[in-house]
Design a protein around this motif. Sequence first.
Motif, PDB file in Angstrom:
ATOM      1  N   THR A  17       0.619  -1.102  -0.347  1.00  0.00           N
ATOM      2  CA  THR A  17       0.366   0.339  -0.093  1.00  0.00           C
ATOM      3  C   THR A  17       0.818   1.401  -0.095  1.00  0.00           C
ATOM      4  OG1 THR A  17      -0.088  -0.593   2.538  1.00  0.00           O
ATOM      5  CG2 THR A  17      -2.281  -1.184   1.247  1.00  0.00           C
ATOM      6  N   LYS A  18       2.325   1.264   0.627  1.00  0.00           N
ATOM      7  CA  LYS A  18       3.243   2.626   0.767  1.00  0.00           C
ATOM      8  C   LYS A  18       3.064   2.902  -0.963  1.00  0.00           C
ATOM      9  CE  LYS A  18       4.645   1.169   4.634  1.00  0.00           C
ATOM     10  NZ  LYS A  18       5.987   0.887   5.352  1.00  0.00           N
ATOM     11  N   ALA A  19       4.071   1.831  -1.726  1.00  0.00           N
ATOM     12  CA  ALA A  19       4.500   1.599  -2.863  1.00  0.00           C
ATOM     13  C   ALA A  19       3.161   2.274  -3.806  1.00  0.00           C
ATOM     14  CB  ALA A  19       5.103   0.274  -3.242  1.00  0.00           C
ATOM     15  N   GLN A  20       1.672   1.781  -4.155  1.00  0.00           N
ATOM     16  CA  GLN A  20       1.018   1.911  -4.410  1.00  0.00           C
ATOM     17  C   GLN A  20       0.949   4.018  -4.137  1.00  0.00           C
ATOM     18  OE1 GLN A  20      -2.624   0.000  -3.912  1.00  0.00           O
ATOM     19  NE2 GLN A  20      -3.709   1.236  -5.520  1.00  0.00           N
ATOM     20  N   ARG A  23       3.509   5.717  -6.448  1.00  0.00           N
ATOM     21  CA  ARG A  23       3.577   5.615  -7.622  1.00  0.00           C
ATOM     22  C   ARG A  23       1.924   6.706  -7.287  1.00  0.00           C
ATOM     23  NH1 ARG A  23       2.968   0.756  -6.677  1.00  0.00           N
ATOM     24  NH2 ARG A  23       0.549   0.836  -7.329  1.00  0.00           N
ATOM     25  N   GLU A  24       0.788   6.316  -6.934  1.00  0.00           N
ATOM     26  CA  GLU A  24      -0.273   7.611  -7.560  1.00  0.00           C
ATOM     27  C   GLU A  24       0.092   8.990  -7.014  1.00  0.00           C
ATOM     28  OE1 GLU A  24      -3.880   6.276  -6.677  1.00  0.00           O
ATOM     29  OE2 GLU A  24      -3.718   4.090  -7.379  1.00  0.00           O
ATOM     30  N   PHE A  25       0.527   9.539  -5.931  1.00  0.00           N
ATOM     31  CA  PHE A  25       0.708  10.499  -5.786  1.00  0.00           C
ATOM     32  C   PHE A  25       2.205  11.083  -6.487  1.00  0.00           C
ATOM     33  CE2 PHE A  25       0.469  11.181  -0.806  1.00  0.00           C
ATOM     34  CZ  PHE A  25      -1.087  10.386  -1.286  1.00  0.00           C
ATOM     35  N   SER A  26       2.941   9.625  -7.048  1.00  0.00           N
ATOM     36  CA  SER A  26       4.123  10.737  -8.507  1.00  0.00           C
ATOM     37  C   SER A  26       3.485  11.293  -9.790  1.00  0.00           C
ATOM     38  CB  SER A  26       5.197   9.272  -8.578  1.00  0.00           C
ATOM     39  OG  SER A  26       5.660   9.774  -7.373  1.00  0.00           O
ATOM     40  N   GLU A  27       2.347   9.959 -10.014  1.00  0.00           N
ATOM     41  CA  GLU A  27       1.191   9.776 -11.293  1.00  0.00           C
ATOM     42  C   GLU A  27       0.721  11.252 -11.217  1.00  0.00           C
ATOM     43  OE1 GLU A  27      -0.461   6.453 -11.103  1.00  0.00           O
ATOM     44  OE2 GLU A  27       1.369   5.500 -12.139  1.00  0.00           O
ATOM     45  N   THR A  28       0.566  11.803 -10.293  1.00  0.00           N
ATOM     46  CA  THR A  28      -0.686  13.153 -10.236  1.00  0.00           C
ATOM     47  C   THR A  28       0.261  14.206  -9.999  1.00  0.00           C
ATOM     48  OG1 THR A  28      -2.252  11.870  -8.798  1.00  0.00           O
ATOM     49  CG2 THR A  28      -1.906  13.868  -8.388  1.00  0.00           C
ATOM     50  N   LEU A  29       1.143  14.028  -9.402  1.00  0.00           N
ATOM     51  CA  LEU A  29       2.294  15.528  -9.660  1.00  0.00           C
ATOM     52  C   LEU A  29       2.879  15.416 -11.149  1.00  0.00           C
ATOM     53  CD1 LEU A  29       4.503  15.529  -6.487  1.00  0.00           C
ATOM     54  CD2 LEU A  29       2.841  16.965  -7.104  1.00  0.00           C
ATOM     55  N   PRO A  37       9.945  12.464 -12.927  1.00  0.00           N
ATOM     56  CA  PRO A  37       9.472  11.882 -11.927  1.00  0.00           C
ATOM     57  C   PRO A  37      10.949  11.749 -10.768  1.00  0.00           C
ATOM     58  CG  PRO A  37       8.818  10.439 -13.860  1.00  0.00           C
ATOM     59  CD  PRO A  37       9.240  11.896 -13.872  1.00  0.00           C
ATOM     60  N   GLU A  38      11.808  11.791 -11.736  1.00  0.00           N
ATOM     61  CA  GLU A  38      13.113  12.055 -10.817  1.00  0.00           C
ATOM     62  C   GLU A  38      13.065  13.246  -9.841  1.00  0.00           C
ATOM     63  OE1 GLU A  38      13.904  13.283 -14.977  1.00  0.00           O
ATOM     64  OE2 GLU A  38      13.016  11.693 -14.312  1.00  0.00           O
ATOM     65  N   SER A  39      12.505  13.912  -9.864  1.00  0.00           N
ATOM     66  CA  SER A  39      12.306  15.033  -8.963  1.00  0.00           C
ATOM     67  C   SER A  39      11.516  15.029  -8.021  1.00  0.00           C
ATOM     68  CB  SER A  39      12.274  16.230  -9.967  1.00  0.00           C
ATOM     69  OG  SER A  39      11.023  16.378  -9.885  1.00  0.00           O
ATOM     70  N   ILE A  40      10.778  14.253  -7.392  1.00  0.00           N
ATOM     71  CA  ILE A  40       9.401  13.892  -6.964  1.00  0.00           C
ATOM     72  C   ILE A  40      10.234  13.067  -5.601  1.00  0.00           C
ATOM     73  CG2 ILE A  40       7.819  13.415  -6.623  1.00  0.00           C
ATOM     74  CD1 ILE A  40       6.637  13.742  -9.630  1.00  0.00           C
TER      75      ILE A  40
END
Length: 68
Positions: A17-20, A23-29, A37-40
Amino acid sequence: MPFVNLKTTTTNLTRETKAQVVREFSETLVRVLGKKPESIHIVIDVVEDENWGHAGSLVADTRKLARD
Protein backbone atom coordinates in the motif's frame (compact mmCIF):
# COMPACT_ATOMS: atom_id res chain seq x y z
CA MET A 1 11.55 19.46 -6.54
CA PRO A 2 8.15 18.47 -5.18
CA PHE A 3 8.26 17.08 -1.66
CA VAL A 4 5.25 15.29 -0.19
CA ASN A 5 5.14 14.32 3.47
CA LEU A 6 2.29 11.94 4.31
CA LYS A 7 1.54 11.22 7.96
CA THR A 8 -0.67 8.22 8.62
CA THR A 9 -1.36 5.58 11.24
CA THR A 10 -0.40 1.94 10.86
CA THR A 11 -3.88 0.61 10.05
CA ASN A 12 -4.02 -1.21 6.70
CA LEU A 13 -0.51 -0.06 5.87
CA THR A 14 1.69 -2.59 4.12
CA ARG A 15 4.73 -2.31 1.89
CA GLU A 16 2.39 -2.77 -1.06
CA THR A 17 0.00 0.00 0.00
CA LYS A 18 2.92 2.36 0.64
CA ALA A 19 4.30 1.59 -2.82
CA GLN A 20 0.88 2.29 -4.33
CA VAL A 21 0.63 5.64 -2.52
CA VAL A 22 4.09 6.67 -3.75
CA ARG A 23 3.28 5.60 -7.29
CA GLU A 24 -0.10 7.35 -7.42
CA PHE A 25 1.10 10.57 -5.73
CA SER A 26 3.98 10.67 -8.22
CA GLU A 27 1.67 10.08 -11.17
CA THR A 28 -0.56 12.93 -9.98
CA LEU A 29 2.36 15.36 -9.66
CA VAL A 30 3.56 14.40 -13.14
CA ARG A 31 0.08 14.75 -14.67
CA VAL A 32 -1.12 17.88 -12.85
CA LEU A 33 2.09 19.86 -12.33
CA GLY A 34 4.17 18.50 -15.19
CA LYS A 35 6.98 17.44 -12.82
CA LYS A 36 9.63 14.90 -13.75
CA PRO A 37 9.34 11.67 -11.74
CA GLU A 38 13.03 11.78 -10.81
CA SER A 39 12.52 15.13 -9.07
CA ILE A 40 9.66 13.93 -6.82
CA HIS A 41 10.33 13.00 -3.19
CA ILE A 42 7.70 11.36 -0.99
CA VAL A 43 8.13 10.56 2.70
CA ILE A 44 5.63 8.43 4.59
CA ASP A 45 5.71 9.02 8.34
CA VAL A 46 3.97 6.20 10.17
CA VAL A 47 2.54 7.27 13.51
CA GLU A 48 1.44 4.75 16.11
CA ASP A 49 -2.25 4.96 17.04
CA GLU A 50 -1.25 5.86 20.61
CA ASN A 51 0.50 8.98 19.26
CA TRP A 52 -2.37 10.28 17.13
CA GLY A 53 -5.32 12.19 18.53
CA HIS A 54 -8.59 12.95 16.77
CA ALA A 55 -11.79 14.51 18.05
CA GLY A 56 -10.46 14.65 21.60
CA SER A 57 -9.38 11.02 21.85
CA LEU A 58 -6.43 8.85 20.97
CA VAL A 59 -6.98 6.90 17.78
CA ALA A 60 -5.94 3.75 19.65
CA ASP A 61 -8.83 4.22 22.10
CA THR A 62 -11.34 4.99 19.34
CA ARG A 63 -10.35 1.89 17.41
CA LYS A 64 -10.48 -0.25 20.54
CA LEU A 65 -14.03 0.92 21.24
CA ALA A 66 -15.02 0.14 17.64
CA ARG A 67 -13.71 -3.43 18.00
CA ASP A 68 -15.46 -4.08 21.32
